[in-house]
Design an enzyme around this catalytic site. Structure first.
Site, PDB file in Angstrom:
ATOM      1  N   ALA A 198     -52.090   0.537 -14.043  1.00 34.15           N
ATOM      2  CA  ALA A 198     -51.526   1.096 -15.275  1.00 34.15           C
ATOM      3  C   ALA A 198     -51.383   2.600 -15.073  1.00 34.15           C
ATOM      4  CB  ALA A 198     -52.466   0.815 -16.439  1.00 34.15           C
ATOM      5  N   GLY A 236     -53.990  -2.902 -13.040  1.00 38.68           N
ATOM      6  CA  GLY A 236     -52.825  -3.546 -13.650  1.00 38.68           C
ATOM      7  C   GLY A 236     -51.851  -4.063 -12.607  1.00 38.68           C
ATOM      8  N   GLU A 282     -53.062  -7.286 -11.672  1.00 41.49           N
ATOM      9  CA  GLU A 282     -52.902  -8.163 -12.840  1.00 41.49           C
ATOM     10  C   GLU A 282     -51.459  -8.655 -12.974  1.00 41.49           C
ATOM     11  OE1 GLU A 282     -54.975  -5.219 -15.324  1.00 41.49           O
ATOM     12  OE2 GLU A 282     -56.212  -6.879 -16.026  1.00 41.49           O
ATOM     13  N   GLU A 304     -60.930  -0.860 -12.281  1.00 44.50           N
ATOM     14  CA  GLU A 304     -60.941  -0.235 -13.612  1.00 44.50           C
ATOM     15  C   GLU A 304     -62.281   0.357 -14.007  1.00 44.50           C
ATOM     16  OE1 GLU A 304     -59.247  -2.936 -12.826  1.00 44.50           O
ATOM     17  OE2 GLU A 304     -57.400  -3.087 -13.988  1.00 44.50           O
TER      18      GLU A 304
HETATM   19  C1  3H9 Z   1     -55.466  -0.189 -15.128  1.00 46.86           C
HETATM   20  O1  3H9 Z   1     -54.659  -0.655 -14.379  1.00 46.86           O
HETATM   21  C2  3H9 Z   1     -55.769  -0.755 -16.486  1.00 46.86           C
HETATM   22  C3  3H9 Z   1     -55.315  -2.179 -16.665  1.00 46.86           C
HETATM   23  O2  3H9 Z   1     -56.287  -3.087 -16.236  1.00 46.86           O
HETATM   24  C4  3H9 Z   1     -55.125  -2.519 -18.124  1.00 46.86           C
HETATM   25  C5  3H9 Z   1     -54.039  -1.871 -18.865  1.00 46.86           C
HETATM   26  C6  3H9 Z   1     -53.805  -2.451 -20.216  1.00 46.86           C
HETATM   27  N1  3H9 Z   1     -51.693   6.365 -12.900  1.00 46.86           N
HETATM   28  O3  3H9 Z   1     -54.854   9.274  -5.069  1.00 46.86           O
HETATM   29  P1  3H9 Z   1     -53.618   9.902  -4.587  1.00 46.86           P
HETATM   30  C7  3H9 Z   1     -51.459   9.738  -9.031  1.00 46.86           C
HETATM   31  S1  3H9 Z   1     -56.293   1.221 -14.756  1.00 46.86           S
HETATM   32  C8  3H9 Z   1     -51.201   7.609 -12.877  1.00 46.86           C
HETATM   33  O4  3H9 Z   1     -53.647  11.344  -4.258  1.00 46.86           O
HETATM   34  P2  3H9 Z   1     -53.730   8.228  -2.254  1.00 46.86           P
HETATM   35  C9  3H9 Z   1     -52.567  10.661  -8.591  1.00 46.86           C
HETATM   36  O5  3H9 Z   1     -53.138  11.320  -9.696  1.00 46.86           O
HETATM   37  C10 3H9 Z   1     -55.622   1.743 -13.204  1.00 46.86           C
HETATM   38  N2  3H9 Z   1     -51.217   8.395 -11.784  1.00 46.86           N
HETATM   39  O6  3H9 Z   1     -52.990   9.103  -3.362  1.00 46.86           O
HETATM   40  C11 3H9 Z   1     -51.853  11.590  -7.651  1.00 46.86           C
HETATM   41  O7  3H9 Z   1     -51.174  12.545  -8.441  1.00 46.86           O
HETATM   42  P3  3H9 Z   1     -50.998  14.063  -7.940  1.00 46.86           P
HETATM   43  C12 3H9 Z   1     -56.185   0.982 -12.073  1.00 46.86           C
HETATM   44  C13 3H9 Z   1     -51.768   7.894 -10.682  1.00 46.86           C
HETATM   45  O8  3H9 Z   1     -52.685   7.742  -1.354  1.00 46.86           O
HETATM   46  C14 3H9 Z   1     -50.807  10.691  -7.002  1.00 46.86           C
HETATM   47  O9  3H9 Z   1     -50.670   9.556  -7.879  1.00 46.86           O
HETATM   48  N3  3H9 Z   1     -55.737   1.580 -10.819  1.00 46.86           N
HETATM   49  C15 3H9 Z   1     -52.306   6.611 -10.638  1.00 46.86           C
HETATM   50  O10 3H9 Z   1     -54.884   8.961  -1.706  1.00 46.86           O
HETATM   51  C16 3H9 Z   1     -51.199  10.185  -5.631  1.00 46.86           C
HETATM   52  O11 3H9 Z   1     -52.520   9.632  -5.717  1.00 46.86           O
HETATM   53  C17 3H9 Z   1     -56.468   2.496 -10.202  1.00 46.86           C
HETATM   54  O12 3H9 Z   1     -57.541   2.852 -10.616  1.00 46.86           O
HETATM   55  C18 3H9 Z   1     -52.250   5.826 -11.805  1.00 46.86           C
HETATM   56  N4  3H9 Z   1     -52.727   4.570 -11.827  1.00 46.86           N
HETATM   57  O13 3H9 Z   1     -54.342   6.976  -3.031  1.00 46.86           O
HETATM   58  C19 3H9 Z   1     -55.880   3.078  -8.950  1.00 46.86           C
HETATM   59  N5  3H9 Z   1     -52.802   6.385  -9.394  1.00 46.86           N
HETATM   60  O14 3H9 Z   1     -50.182  13.958  -6.680  1.00 46.86           O
HETATM   61  C20 3H9 Z   1     -55.950   4.581  -8.990  1.00 46.86           C
HETATM   62  C21 3H9 Z   1     -52.556   7.495  -8.693  1.00 46.86           C
HETATM   63  O15 3H9 Z   1     -50.335  14.734  -9.076  1.00 46.86           O
HETATM   64  N6  3H9 Z   1     -55.307   5.208  -7.843  1.00 46.86           N
HETATM   65  N7  3H9 Z   1     -51.941   8.418  -9.447  1.00 46.86           N
HETATM   66  O16 3H9 Z   1     -52.401  14.544  -7.668  1.00 46.86           O
HETATM   67  C22 3H9 Z   1     -55.883   5.240  -6.621  1.00 46.86           C
HETATM   68  O17 3H9 Z   1     -56.945   4.701  -6.385  1.00 46.86           O
HETATM   69  C23 3H9 Z   1     -55.169   6.003  -5.541  1.00 46.86           C
HETATM   70  O18 3H9 Z   1     -54.286   6.888  -6.177  1.00 46.86           O
HETATM   71  C24 3H9 Z   1     -54.356   5.115  -4.573  1.00 46.86           C
HETATM   72  C25 3H9 Z   1     -53.510   6.045  -3.652  1.00 46.86           C
HETATM   73  C26 3H9 Z   1     -55.320   4.299  -3.715  1.00 46.86           C
HETATM   74  C27 3H9 Z   1     -53.416   4.216  -5.304  1.00 46.86           C
END
Ligand code: 3H9
Length: 696
Positions: free
Chosen positions: A61, A100, A103, A123
């Site tokens: 999400a 998400g 999901e 999450e």
């Molecule tokens: C969810 O899904 C809730 C649902 O169950 C229910 C809903 C109803 N959103 O980490 P990076 C940005 S909760 C917005 O440097 P990497 C991040 O801030 C979500 N932005 O890259 C960064 O921005 P900036 C569950 C996001 O290659 C840029 O993207 N998912 C999101 O080292 C690059 O990120 C997670 O918890 C996001 N979801 O790692 C996954 N994700 O360049 C969270 C990233 O401005 N994300 N950004 O600093 C991660 O774990 C890592 O970002 C990922 C990539 C492994 C994907």
């Protein structure tokens, strides 16, 4: 249709391709695009393929939308809509399908991935639970026990493991859209239709109460993992619709909790902290070979961190024996990595034979691009070393001190190249701890600062900029809250009550346990160093000095605040310490009083916040978030509160200031309110407002 989802009909198969860089987060445009794409596909295609453009499938999400009004369609509805499509819907996954993202994939009927893909429901690390069906659909595929393990740990599962668990149907090498299309075609050729996970049998009931209790204990106050277990439990007892509603209710409660705010603050700011506006466009200096002065615990840890990030390391010690001992320390740490399966024997051999050397001659540093001094913490020693470095290092080499407290300006002044000098303050063990304070002195050149941050990134550290002051950001704040703890001890609390209260707050260890681990001689040396300049109004506890005088330096001597038995984890409170404290109270004429856990936590935290506000107010830390990340990554501050200044915002700054003012009635020297805190309260603003660029 929104551009965030590209639609393309390829034969009988409609491709819905997410195009929302950088990570295809499922923001509003993506969600509406998925619904619109599905509707169109159902009018003209026989199957649907969902795939991500760029580096990944959906990474979850859009976290930026949390706390804002929800825009329809919501993600749970999107997943259910996909699941109910009359066409077979297939996911082709590369990069990461997280939260998400997974999901959505679980809402689709078939899942294929490339071998390098990772899936997971992380999450809980954001203070929430999977809220778009993850707690209902995942256990139907993998069973409740496995779902509990995956969801409470939030770990990323590799594609081969996900295949084994039944989360994926196929894993195949190739370009992701191509393998997805071929798989979709095979499904059509076989005459297969939709296969909704939600309609699969409910998972078997497991011992949810035990799992819940264990998650509460592990969480140290964090509620999301345990709440997720209750949501998974719903999957065993309810049909999919009722289960999803149960999940939604628990999800919304967490979404609106301060813990979610704290953890999202941590997520964004651990990324923002190293991005300094003044370094935009400043190229770091080239670094491939570094020198480390000192082969003790700290020097060896720094050397290992550098070696593991691909750098060549030359370690300098005062004589051949010390150099040999330093090299052995490095080898032992690396051998530990080999034993844990983190490093292969071949890599170990290559590092020790090719990229590491120890020497007793400074001349060996002629080629070093950057040198980190990790020698004894005394100004005279540092100055001698830096004069040597000035003599032997090549022009343009970056000269860094790992000092924890000392004045980096004074150290720089012992060289003829002040612009090349900065502080790089690692935390012990340096190959494990994530924090790196980058201490910028008055004359440090911008590209030298940029080099410090580049090194931090190479070593996968959380690098935080600090100005020069005694203890920099972290140790200066630590000294203040430790002093507050000592005052409470003088007034009647025991060190053990304080440790219990602060672990109940969420710290991994209490301050006295930490002191025992770090070595009590460190604080003793600092107190002696600061004694000559100490203000006469300062309350100073001396019982800790008496412990040190008796040779009790904590864990390393088997005795500190606690007594440690060989082979046993943790210690038991030392009654001798209680006797020393009681004697000091008698000497000072203090009648001890009782402290509740709440009061201990409140005073300790108020002391921390007040000093942190001074650190920001003086510009030592540029932003409140810098302090928050220092405490999270170097001092065991509980992540679910986001850091001390985020915690303060969540409690209300006016209440904190009022408490500090009331404590000041007992000791107006220690409890001098930070001017920044006073200004924020007067303006009705928060620390987070300052992070967003506001001023007061
Ligand atoms: C969810 O899904 C809730 C649902 O169950 C229910 C809903 C109803 N959103 O980490 P990076 C940005 S909760 C917005 O440097 P990497 C991040 O801030 C979500 N932005 O890259 C960064 O921005 P900036 C569950 C996001 O290659 C840029 O993207 N998912 C999101 O080292 C690059 O990120 C997670 O918890 C996001 N979801 O790692 C996954 N994700 O360049 C969270 C990233 O401005 N994300 N950004 O600093 C991660 O774990 C890592 O970002 C990922 C990539 C492994 C994907």
């Amino acid at each position: 249709m929104s551009n965030a989802i590209e639609y393309e009909l390829k034969g009988d198969i409609a491709v819905l391709r997410a195009n929302n860089p950088p990570v295809n987060a499922l923001g509003h445009a993506v969600r509406s695009g998925l619904i619109a794409g599905l509707e169109r596909a159902e009018s003209e295609a026989k199957a649907v393929l969902i795939v991500g453009a760029g580096r990944t499938y959906f990474a979850g999400a859009d976290i930026k939308e949390f706390g804002k009004p929800l825009l329809e369609p919501g993600l749970p509805g999107v997943c259910t809509r996909i699941e109910r499509s009359p066409l077979p819907v297939i996911s082709a996954i590369h990069g990461t399908a997280l939260g998400g993202g997974l999901e959505v994939a679980l809402g689709t009927h078939y899942r294929i991935a490339v071998p390098s893909a990772k899936v997971g429901l992380p999450e809980v690390h954001l203070g929430i639970l999977p809220g778009a069906g993850g707690t209902q659909r995942l256990p139907r595929l993998v069973g409740a026990d496995k779902a509990i393990e995956m969801i409470t740990s939030g770990r990323h599962v590799s594609a081969p493991e996900a295949l084994e668990l039944g989360i994926l149907d196929e894993v195949e090498e190739g370009e992701v859209e191509a393998i997805g299309l071929a798989y979709a075609q095979r499904i059509l050729d076989a005459g297969l239709g939709p296969r909704p996970v939600g309609q699969m049998p409910r998972p078997e009931v497991v011992d949810f109460d035990t799992a819940y209790e264990a998650a509460m204990k592990r969480g140290r106050g964090q509620i999301a993992p345990a709440t997720a277990i209750r949501s998974i439990e719903g999957a065993c007892h309810k049909g999919i619709d009722a289960g999803l509603e149960h999940e939604r209710n628990l999800f919304m409660a967490l979404l609106n909790s301060p813990q979610r705010e704290g953890m999202v603050h941590a997520f964004f700011n651990e990324r923002a902290v190293s991005k300094l506006p003044e370094l935009k466009g400043v190229a770091p200096r080239e670094v491939s070979a570094i020198g480390v002065i000192g082969g003790g615990t700290m020097g060896a840890g720094i050397a290992v961190a550098a070696l593991l990030s691909g750098l060549d390391v030359t370690m300098i010690e005062r004589d051949a024996d010390a150099a040999k001992a330093g090299a052995e320390r490095v080898s032992d740490i690396l051998q530990g990595s080999v034993k844990r399966g983190k490093l292969t024997n071949e890599k170990f051999d290559a590092i020790m034979a090719g990229r590491f050397r120890a020497s007793d001659s400074y001349e060996a540093l002629g080629d070093a691009d950057l040198v980190i001094e990790a020698a004894f913490e005394e100004m005279g020693v540092k100055k001698t070393i830096f004069a040597e470095l000035d003599r032997v290092c090549k022009k343009g080499a970056v000269l860094a001190s790992n000092t924890s407290y000392l004045d980096v300006n004074e150290i720089a002044a012992s060289t003829s190249r002040r612009a090349d000098v900065l502080g790089l303050h690692f935390f012990s063990p340096a190959h494990v701890m994530k924090l790196l304070e980058i201490v910028v002195a008055a004359d440090t050149a911008p590209d030298v600062v940029a080099t410090g941050f580049a090194l931090g990134k190479m070593m996968r550290k959380i690098a935080v900029r600090s100005g020069v002051c005694d203890g920099f950001i972290g140790n200066r704040i630590l000294k203040t809250y430790r002093t507050c703890a000592d005052h409470m001890v003088l007034d009647g609390a025991s060190p053990f009550e304080i440790d219990t209260a602060m672990t109940a707050f969420g710290f991994a260890m209490g301050p006295f346990e930490v002191a025992d681990l770090a070595g009590l001689d460190i604080g003793w040396a600092t107190r002696k160093r600061l004694a000559p300049t100490r203000d006469a109004r300062e309350r100073v506890a001396t019982y800790a000095d008496k412990m040190c005088e008796a040779g009790h330096f904590g864990q390393k001597t088997g005795q500190g605040y606690y007594v440690y038995e060989k082979g046993k984890r943790g210690g038991t409170p030392d009654v001798n310490v209680t006797a020393l404290i009681e004697a000091e109270r008698r000497e000072l004429g203090i009648t001890p009083r009782a402290f509740s856990q709440d009061e201990i936590q409140r005073r300790y935290m108020c002391a921390m916040v007040n000093e942190a506000a001074k650190v920001v107010g003086e510009g030592i830390a540029r932003r409140p978030l810098d302090v928050d990340m220092v405490l999270l990554f170097g001092y065991g501050f509980p992540r679910h509160w986001g850091g001390p200044l985020k915690w303060a915002d969540l409690q209300g700054l006016d209440g904190i200031l009022a408490d500090i003012q009331s404590y000041a009635k007992e000791d107006d020297f220690f409890w001098q309110p930070a001017q920044l805190l006073e200004r924020l309260v007067a303006a009705g603003k928060t620390f987070d407002d300052l992070n967003k660029g506001d001023t007061v």
